[in-house]
Design an enzyme around this catalytic site. Structure first.
Site, PDB file in Angstrom:
ATOM      1  CB  CYS A 206      -7.572   0.656  -5.807  1.00 28.28           C
ATOM      2  SG  CYS A 206      -8.068  -0.558  -7.059  1.00 28.28           S
TER       3      CYS A 206
ATOM      4  CG  HIS B  93      -3.126  -1.157  -4.855  1.00 29.46           C
ATOM      5  ND1 HIS B  93      -4.051  -1.161  -3.846  1.00 29.46           N
ATOM      6  CD2 HIS B  93      -3.786  -1.521  -5.978  1.00 29.46           C
ATOM      7  CE1 HIS B  93      -5.235  -1.522  -4.324  1.00 29.46           C
ATOM      8  NE2 HIS B  93      -5.103  -1.737  -5.620  1.00 29.46           N
TER       9      HIS B  93
ATOM     10  CD  GLU C 162      -2.263  -0.180  -0.937  1.00 27.26           C
ATOM     11  OE1 GLU C 162      -3.236  -0.858  -1.315  1.00 27.26           O
ATOM     12  OE2 GLU C 162      -1.863   0.814  -1.582  1.00 27.26           O
TER      13      GLU C 162
END
Length: 230
Positions: free
Chosen positions: A85, A195, A197
């Site tokens: 990002c 994302h 994560e």
């Protein structure tokens, strides 16, 4: 294996990245943006957020932080660098990845699960996925519209540098060729807007992001004569 998670003023996904590395059982440390030595790390994560408040444009100030000189050195040495990002935006601003990220075509912040096609499963970041596999990874961005000129796009295609695309007709931001993530020519630096994560456990909607981190670990262990256990 030891991971560095960079922290800029305004980073807000650094903790998520830290926890993601912990989830695969590897060493990880936060690294402040003024750091001038990354020699003790095998991989560098440039997290999402709003570094320096996104003033001027996303990543435009962070690319001048002292730590970015060290990120460039690490990339040149062949170490793994993943920008997520805002981290992707910083890597493009720093010239470590081609193209640029501009405002979403709808001029709205988009935050939801997104299906991604794995376009290149042969990278250090995607070796645990299947070629063409569609995975579910969340997005959260207002300036995720990937842009490059026709010549750059042709090079990305020819060199197999397009790593992820938004699957089908789900492009949330207007990115050229539905691009969601790209690599450098060498393949050791990747940037992506979604994302991974935040997709480490099915409890949160998807665990498809976990294989990105185990892919990095697998690539590193292969370099060092071992394989991922389990």
């Amino acid at each position: 294996m030891k991971f560095a998670v960079l922290v800029f003023p305004g980073s807000n996904c650094d903790i998520d990245c830290f926890k993601a590395v912990e989830a695969i059982g590897e060493q990880v440390e936060y690294v402040w943006h003024t750091t001038t030595d990354l020699s003790g790390f095998d991989a560098i994560l440039v997290p999402g957020g709003f570094s320096y408040g996104d003033y001027l444009r996303c990543g435009a100030i962070s690319r001048f932080a002292p730590v970015m000189n060290e990120v460039k050195k690490a990339a040149d040495e062949g170490k793994f660098v993943l920008g997520i990002c805002n981290g992707f935006q910083i890597l493009t601003e720093a010239g470590l990845l081609p193209g640029a990220l501009i405002r979403n075509n709808g001029l709205k912040f988009r935050c939801h699960q997104t299906p991604l096609e794995v376009v290149n499963s042969a990278t250090a970041f995607t070796n645990q996925y299947s070629q063409g596999e569609v995975i579910s990874i969340p997005i959260a961005h207002g300036e995720g519209n990937y842009y490059c000129d026709d010549e750059t796009l042709a090079k990305l295609q020819a060199n197999n540098q397009i790593v992820f695309r938004y699957a089908g007709d789900t492009n949330p931001n207007g990115s050229v060729y539905n691009i969601a993530g790209v690599s450098n020519e060498r393949g050791n630096v990747v940037g992506m807007m979604p994302h991974p994560e935040r997709a480490m456990d099915q409890l949160f909607g998807s665990e498809d992001g976990k294989r990105m981190f185990t892919s990095i670990l697998n690539a590193w262990r292969e370099q060092h004569g071992a394989a991922v256990n389990g």
